[in-house]
Design a protein around this motif. Structure first.
Motif, PDB file in Angstrom:
ATOM      1  N   ALA A 208       7.347   8.193  -9.411  1.00  8.39           N
ATOM      2  CA  ALA A 208       7.397   7.289  -8.261  1.00  8.39           C
ATOM      3  C   ALA A 208       8.324   6.114  -8.540  1.00  8.39           C
ATOM      4  O   ALA A 208       8.038   5.306  -9.424  1.00  8.39           O
ATOM      5  CB  ALA A 208       5.988   6.787  -7.940  1.00  8.39           C
TER       6      ALA A 208
ATOM      7  N   GLY B 168       8.791   3.615  -6.542  1.00  6.68           N
ATOM      8  CA  GLY B 168       8.266   2.388  -5.951  1.00  6.68           C
ATOM      9  C   GLY B 168       9.376   1.570  -5.323  1.00  6.68           C
ATOM     10  O   GLY B 168      10.231   2.089  -4.601  1.00  6.68           O
ATOM     11  N   SER B 169       9.395   0.287  -5.617  1.00  4.52           N
ATOM     12  CA  SER B 169      10.359  -0.629  -4.994  1.00  4.52           C
ATOM     13  C   SER B 169      11.762  -0.543  -5.567  1.00  4.52           C
ATOM     14  O   SER B 169      12.644  -1.280  -5.133  1.00  4.52           O
ATOM     15  CB  SER B 169       9.839  -2.070  -5.095  1.00  4.52           C
TER      16      SER B 169
ATOM     17  N   ASN C  86       7.793  -5.749   1.133  1.00  6.74           N
ATOM     18  CA  ASN C  86       7.862  -4.423   1.738  1.00  6.74           C
ATOM     19  C   ASN C  86       8.327  -4.453   3.187  1.00  6.74           C
ATOM     20  O   ASN C  86       9.060  -3.563   3.636  1.00  6.74           O
ATOM     21  CB  ASN C  86       6.503  -3.731   1.659  1.00  6.74           C
TER      22      ASN C  86
ATOM     23  N   GLN D  43       6.732  -0.371  -8.645  1.00  8.50           N
ATOM     24  CA  GLN D  43       5.360  -0.119  -9.109  1.00  8.50           C
ATOM     25  C   GLN D  43       4.650   0.744  -8.085  1.00  8.50           C
ATOM     26  O   GLN D  43       4.532   0.375  -6.916  1.00  8.50           O
ATOM     27  CB  GLN D  43       4.628  -1.455  -9.276  1.00  8.50           C
ATOM     28  N   ALA D  44       4.187   1.930  -8.503  1.00 13.95           N
ATOM     29  CA  ALA D  44       3.476   2.811  -7.571  1.00 13.95           C
ATOM     30  C   ALA D  44       2.779   3.929  -8.329  1.00 13.95           C
ATOM     31  O   ALA D  44       3.354   4.512  -9.261  1.00 13.95           O
ATOM     32  CB  ALA D  44       4.448   3.414  -6.551  1.00 13.95           C
ATOM     33  N   TYR D  45       1.537   4.215  -7.945  1.00 16.35           N
ATOM     34  CA  TYR D  45       0.781   5.370  -8.440  1.00 16.35           C
ATOM     35  C   TYR D  45       0.692   5.437  -9.963  1.00 16.35           C
ATOM     36  O   TYR D  45       0.710   6.505 -10.557  1.00 16.35           O
ATOM     37  CB  TYR D  45       1.390   6.659  -7.904  1.00 16.35           C
TER      38      TYR D  45
ATOM     39  N   ASN E  97      -3.691   7.058  -6.297  1.00 13.35           N
ATOM     40  CA  ASN E  97      -4.036   6.306  -5.084  1.00 13.35           C
ATOM     41  C   ASN E  97      -5.390   5.606  -5.184  1.00 13.35           C
ATOM     42  O   ASN E  97      -5.937   5.167  -4.169  1.00 13.35           O
ATOM     43  CB  ASN E  97      -4.020   7.212  -3.842  1.00 13.35           C
TER      44      ASN E  97
ATOM     45  N   ASP F 140      -5.807   2.941  -7.331  1.00 15.89           N
ATOM     46  CA  ASP F 140      -5.512   1.597  -7.845  1.00 15.89           C
ATOM     47  C   ASP F 140      -6.189   1.312  -9.178  1.00 15.89           C
ATOM     48  O   ASP F 140      -6.414   0.148  -9.540  1.00 15.89           O
ATOM     49  CB  ASP F 140      -5.890   0.507  -6.832  1.00 15.89           C
TER      50      ASP F 140
END
Length: 391
Positions: free
Chosen positions: A90, A92-93, A152, A334-336, A369, A371
């Motif tokens: 992932a 992410g940003s 976002n 930052q993700a998953y 998912n 967190d």
């Protein structure tokens, strides 16, 4: 050292980098081996063992110029050959960096600059948006929101402005055919992500320069290397759904591409001409200025230190804290359970410039998912140790 002096230091380092960089590419393979060994020996325990754990899917790429040695080196460290290029993770940003720069290219192609204003006819059909978000915003403010606090909603404005087809046409032209930016921030619906509302590009006083109608991309863009399955379960908000989750129609940006995109902004002379961002030098320096701002330095919008501390959205910080002689120019994601950061780290005391891109996966239970990730316990200390190594 004021902001202008910092940018001058960065530019001076890049001039020397550009002169040395391309000629050094022929010895890249030998340098990679040396750099890999050097990194392993210098990263302290327990982080040295952590990054060697295959479960953490650690990725690292860096390009460095040390003016004291006049040496350009480029090294890649992954757990297995080709992991960064063919295994989904992932971003992410991270995708916000090419979104911002491609939007700026389009704005300048229309004859406008940083004071241009992007107006949406209506909110996007999916993804993060706020009822307080204005329909029209100046591009410089959007840019600042994206880079200073990784906003976002601001990124979704840029996604809407460009649309999927323009995004991927330009990525291919730049030499990134495997990159996928197919999802707004906070939108898991592939069909809705292919739709873009009408947009008006205005000049600083409100005059219309460009009108873009509603668009629907007819191309289904999937992960380019086969299956994109991750995790052992997915939390749907109520319960854990067992089995790997399919990310085939999610964003994807491999570490080599992200690294090259950032390098093309930091030191355009160090990459092939076809991969350089088509923006003016004044705009390039303005982007770098926004990238390097700490949240407290933002004039508009202002950010409180309580909600946005100095290390907000900047992970490659020596000892995890802001240092006066180290400036960061880049973008984190930052993700998953994946923590990513790509930064140019400029030491204003020594003139040393390092472009570092790294990613790590910290999800011990394998459930996505929920967190429940080990960012604070594992990922951030590893990134701090990497920053210490390079600064």
């Amino acid at each position: 050292m004021n902001r202008r002096q910092i940018l001058q230091s960065l530019s001076a380092a890049c001039v020397l980098v550009g002169a040395a960089g391309l000629s050094a590419c022929q010895s890249q393979r030998a340098q990679s081996s040396l750099a890999r060994d050097d990194f392993r020996t210098r990263l302290p325990e327990p982080w040295r063992s952590q990054v060697m754990d295959p479960a953490l899917q650690f990725r690292l790429r860096w390009t460095a110029f040390d003016p004291r040695r006049t040496r350009w080196s480029d090294g890649v460290l992954t757990q297995s050959e080709g992991l960064a290029d063919q295994t989904w993770f992932a971003p992410g940003s991270w995708v916000k960096l090419p979104l911002a720069l491609m939007a700026l290219e389009q704005i300048e192609a229309a004859g406008l600059g940083l004071d241009a204003r992007i107006e949406l006819s209506e909110p996007p059909v999916s993804g993060e948006w706020s009822i307080q978000e204005p329909s029209t915003e100046g591009f410089l403010k959007t840019l600042r929101r994206v880079f200073v606090v990784s906003d976002n909603v601001a990124a979704n404005r840029l996604y809407e402005f460009l649309g999927q087809d323009v995004i991927h046409q330009r990525l291919a032209e730049l030499g990134y055919p495997n990159a996928r930016i197919v999802s707004r921030m906070g939108s898991p619906n592939p069909n809705l992500n292919r739709q873009s509302v009408a947009v008006v590009l205005r000049n600083a006083v409100g005059g219309v320069r460009l009108t873009i109608p509603q668009r629907v991309s007819r191309t289904i863009r999937r992960f380019p290397h086969g299956a994109a399955l991750a995790g052992r379960g997915w939390f749907d908000g109520q319960q854990i759904v067992s089995g790997a989750h399919d990310f085939s129609e999610s964003n994807y940006l491999d570490i080599a591409d992200m690294h090259q995109m950032l390098l093309a902004l930091i030191c355009p002379e160090a990459v092939p001409a076809a991969q350089r961002w088509q923006i003016s030098e004044a705009s390039r320096l303005a982007v770098l200025t926004e990238m390097a701002r700490w949240p407290a330095e933002s004039p508009d919008p202002p950010y409180s230190p309580e909600a946005f501390p100095a290390n907000y959205a900047k992970f490659l910080l020596p000892n995890g804290v802001q240092r006066g002689h180290v400036r960061l120019y880049g973008k984190s994601g930052q993700a998953y359970g994946y923590l990513n950061d790509a930064e140019a780290l400029l030491n204003t005391e020594t003139g040393t410039l390092m472009v570092v891109s790294t990613s790590i996966y910290v999800n011990a239970d394998g459930v996505l998912n929920d967190d429940a990730y080990d960012y604070e316990q594992v990922a951030l200390p590893v990134f701090s140790a990497i920053a210490d190594r390079f600064c």
